[in-house]
Design a protein around this motif. Structure first.
Motif, PDB file in Angstrom:
ATOM      1  N   PRO A 292     -29.074 -52.169 -39.977  1.00  0.00           N
ATOM      2  CA  PRO A 292     -29.073 -51.555 -38.642  1.00  0.00           C
ATOM      3  C   PRO A 292     -29.754 -52.439 -37.603  1.00  0.00           C
ATOM      4  N   PHE A 293     -29.007 -53.387 -37.027  1.00  0.00           N
ATOM      5  CA  PHE A 293     -29.598 -54.296 -36.046  1.00  0.00           C
ATOM      6  C   PHE A 293     -30.002 -53.571 -34.759  1.00  0.00           C
ATOM      7  N   GLN A 294     -29.218 -52.620 -34.307  1.00  0.00           N
ATOM      8  CA  GLN A 294     -29.475 -51.747 -33.158  1.00  0.00           C
ATOM      9  C   GLN A 294     -29.280 -52.403 -31.790  1.00  0.00           C
ATOM     10  N   HIS A 295     -29.680 -53.659 -31.628  1.00  0.00           N
ATOM     11  CA  HIS A 295     -29.461 -54.334 -30.335  1.00  0.00           C
ATOM     12  C   HIS A 295     -29.684 -55.827 -30.509  1.00  0.00           C
ATOM     13  N   ALA A 296     -29.440 -56.585 -29.436  1.00  0.00           N
ATOM     14  CA  ALA A 296     -29.646 -58.033 -29.486  1.00  0.00           C
ATOM     15  C   ALA A 296     -30.549 -58.548 -28.378  1.00  0.00           C
ATOM     16  N   SER A 297     -30.765 -57.752 -27.340  1.00  0.00           N
ATOM     17  CA  SER A 297     -31.644 -58.164 -26.253  1.00  0.00           C
ATOM     18  C   SER A 297     -33.103 -58.078 -26.709  1.00  0.00           C
ATOM     19  N   PRO A 298     -33.862 -59.179 -26.642  1.00  0.00           N
ATOM     20  CA  PRO A 298     -35.274 -59.130 -27.031  1.00  0.00           C
ATOM     21  C   PRO A 298     -36.050 -58.068 -26.261  1.00  0.00           C
ATOM     22  N   THR A 341     -30.361 -52.993 -19.116  1.00  0.00           N
ATOM     23  CA  THR A 341     -29.674 -53.501 -17.924  1.00  0.00           C
ATOM     24  C   THR A 341     -28.303 -54.041 -18.313  1.00  0.00           C
ATOM     25  N   GLU A 342     -27.499 -54.347 -17.310  1.00  0.00           N
ATOM     26  CA  GLU A 342     -26.203 -54.964 -17.583  1.00  0.00           C
ATOM     27  C   GLU A 342     -26.408 -56.315 -18.259  1.00  0.00           C
ATOM     28  N   GLU A 343     -27.472 -57.022 -17.868  1.00  0.00           N
ATOM     29  CA  GLU A 343     -27.775 -58.310 -18.509  1.00  0.00           C
ATOM     30  C   GLU A 343     -28.102 -58.111 -19.991  1.00  0.00           C
ATOM     31  N   ASP A 344     -28.892 -57.089 -20.288  1.00  0.00           N
ATOM     32  CA  ASP A 344     -29.209 -56.786 -21.687  1.00  0.00           C
ATOM     33  C   ASP A 344     -27.931 -56.487 -22.471  1.00  0.00           C
ATOM     34  N   PHE A 345     -27.066 -55.676 -21.880  1.00  0.00           N
ATOM     35  CA  PHE A 345     -25.841 -55.290 -22.569  1.00  0.00           C
ATOM     36  C   PHE A 345     -24.930 -56.492 -22.787  1.00  0.00           C
ATOM     37  N   GLN A 346     -24.815 -57.361 -21.785  1.00  0.00           N
ATOM     38  CA  GLN A 346     -23.980 -58.549 -21.942  1.00  0.00           C
ATOM     39  C   GLN A 346     -24.541 -59.449 -23.042  1.00  0.00           C
ATOM     40  N   MET A 347     -25.865 -59.480 -23.162  1.00  0.00           N
ATOM     41  CA  MET A 347     -26.491 -60.251 -24.231  1.00  0.00           C
ATOM     42  C   MET A 347     -26.074 -59.695 -25.592  1.00  0.00           C
ATOM     43  N   LEU A 348     -25.975 -58.370 -25.681  1.00  0.00           N
ATOM     44  CA  LEU A 348     -25.520 -57.728 -26.914  1.00  0.00           C
ATOM     45  C   LEU A 348     -24.079 -58.121 -27.231  1.00  0.00           C
ATOM     46  N   LEU A 349     -23.208 -58.098 -26.220  1.00  0.00           N
ATOM     47  CA  LEU A 349     -21.815 -58.477 -26.433  1.00  0.00           C
ATOM     48  C   LEU A 349     -21.703 -59.936 -26.874  1.00  0.00           C
TER      49      LEU A 349
END
Length: 471
Positions: A292-298, A341-349
């Protein structure tokens, strides 16, 4: 032995639940002595909760109770609840309400049982409430309202592997309870406590019994499988008279000797997970990791209080695949976490595109009563959550479709789960039951559930495969 009771997941409607209970009435009844009391049972939530249900049912059977699958046939109804997210809480309360309406004598247990006041506010007439894995307390309540029946243990035998709620050919093996993490979106530690690992000898003994009962696949589960043995400081235990250390590597090595499929779930990407990958490459356990990684934004991971760093995880995944090219990784992610944020989400993508995970689930953040994340500023509007969820899933569908297309024209071993009028349905090593894809064998009726067969894959879509048995 499998006892079929209604065990819905969180997406099952109550209407479906009622139909299922009625439909399984005859199949689910377990014959005991004629004077036995009858217990109805509804199990909600995750596989870990399912294992708790199996343990309670095993003890009930041992004491001679009869398990029935309709409200009206039961002297008492037990509802094993889920309380992980608000929608699960509401479903649990709804099922308790239905049981009260249809039967009137209800005992509540499970995760939501840890929030007794909330249950009593809605359903003050329940007979008793216990928290999760409180097996003895559940039985005490049952004894109070449905005294132990008189039964003949020689004609009402319980198999040594206990009552199972899964099909005969696969079973969940819970290796620990509780969790030491304090993720801000989760309240599991407040419900189930800190990590408590089961003695390794006890785990391996259960695994052996399940294999002897015909189980072809063991699904290893816990709140944090990687942490197995941390609470015992990885001390030595004993299995079949031999010393075995309490850690995931030793456990995996021992389970790998059983000669059946062993699948690891809920594995945090700690450094020592590296030691498990060679066992997968050697065929001792399935080359499958549920992480379960959950996200990629630090920044988001820090707000979630999740362990690990996304950039290091990418390096880890690359290393794992070098050691075991057949490795399949599934994971879950949360979008719309407070403050994302949108930046966080784009980092996830971007991370998802680079990681090229095989199986992925995504959840829109849902507030959970008592979770620290509720206090984070900048809660994300539902419309934004949905938009991000759609973009996330669209990307993952493309990744999944491309990966499955590579399976076309290859031979894969398939474990058959069911056979119906249209043919057989099974799974490869890359697919866990209920959460991943399946393999359709249209027109195939010469196999049965539990068979392992070689299949030539002929077609794929975003999630599933189609093929024919090789003869």
């Amino acid at each position: 032995m499998t006892v079929e009771i209604f065990t819905p997941n969180q997406t099952t409607t109550l209407e479906t639940a009622k139909k299922t209970i009625d439909k399984q009435s005859e199949a689910a009844a377990v014959t005991t002595g004629s004077g036995s009391n009858k217990i109805g049972f509804v199990s909600l939530g995750c596989p870990k909760n399912l294992v708790d249900s199996e343990r309670i049912l095993t003890q009930l059977r041992t004491e001679g109770y009869e398990i029935v699958s309709t409200y009206h046939d039961a002297d008492v109804v037990i509802v094993n609840t889920c309380g992980f997210i608000d929608s699960a809480v509401q479903e649990s309360l709804d099922v308790i309400g239905e049981a009260m309406k249809e039967n009137g004598k209800v005992i509540v247990t499970g995760c939501l049982g840890a929030r007794e006041d909330e249950i009593l506010e809605v359903h003050p007439g329940v007979l008793g409430i216990t928290g999760p894995h409180a097996y003895e307390n559940v039985l005490d309540h049952v004894h109070q309202f449905a005294p132990k029946p008189t039964h003949d243990p020689f004609t009402s035998l319980v198999p040594d592997h206990g009552v199972k709620l899964t099909p005969k050919h696969y079973a969940y093996l819970k290796i620990s309870e509780g969790c030491n993490h304090r993720c801000t979106f989760c309240i599991i530690p407040s419900m189930r406590g800190d990590l408590v690992s089961r003695p390794i000898g006890e785990v391996l003994s259960e695994a052996e019994r399940l294999k002897n009962a015909g189980v072809k696949e063991l699904l290893v589960i816990s709140q944090d499988t990687s942490a197995y043995g941390v609470d015992t400081k990885h001390s030595l235990g004993f299995a079949n008279g031999m010393p075995v250390r309490h850690n995931l590597e030793a456990l995996s090595e021992a389970l790998g000797k059983l000669g059946i499929w062993v699948r690891l779930h809920y594995v945090y990407p700690y450094p020592h997970v590296d030691d498990i990958i060679p066992l997968m490459a050697q065929g001792k356990v399935l080359p499958y990791l549920d992480i379960p990684f959950q996200h990629a934004s630090p920044r988001v991971l820090k707000m979630m209080k999740r362990p690990g760093r996304a950039e290091r995880t990418l390096e880890q995944i690359k290393k794992w695949r070098e050691v075991c090219p057949e490795l399949v990784i599934r994971s879950t992610f949360i979008v719309g976490f407070p403050g994302e944020t949108e930046e966080d989400f784009q980092m996830l993508l971007d991370w998802l595109q680079e990681a090229q995970l095989d199986r992925v689930g995504c959840f829109k953040y849902s507030p959970v009563e008592g979770a620290a994340a509720n206090e984070i500023d900048d809660q994300i509007p539902e419309s934004v959550k949905q938009e991000r969820y759609d973009r996330f899933m669209q990307l993952q569908q493309q990744i999944s479709a491309a990966k499955l297309q590579l399976r076309v024209g290859t031979k894969m071993t398939v474990l058959i789960d069911e056979v119906d009028d249209e043919g057989a349905i099974g799974r490869t090593y890359a697919d866990a039951p209920e959460i991943d894809g399946v393999v359709y064998l249209n027109g195939e009726h010469a196999v049965k559930a539990g068979d392992l067969v070689d299949v030539m894959i002929e077609h794929a879509d975003e999630y599933d495969l189609w093929g024919n048995v090789i003869r």
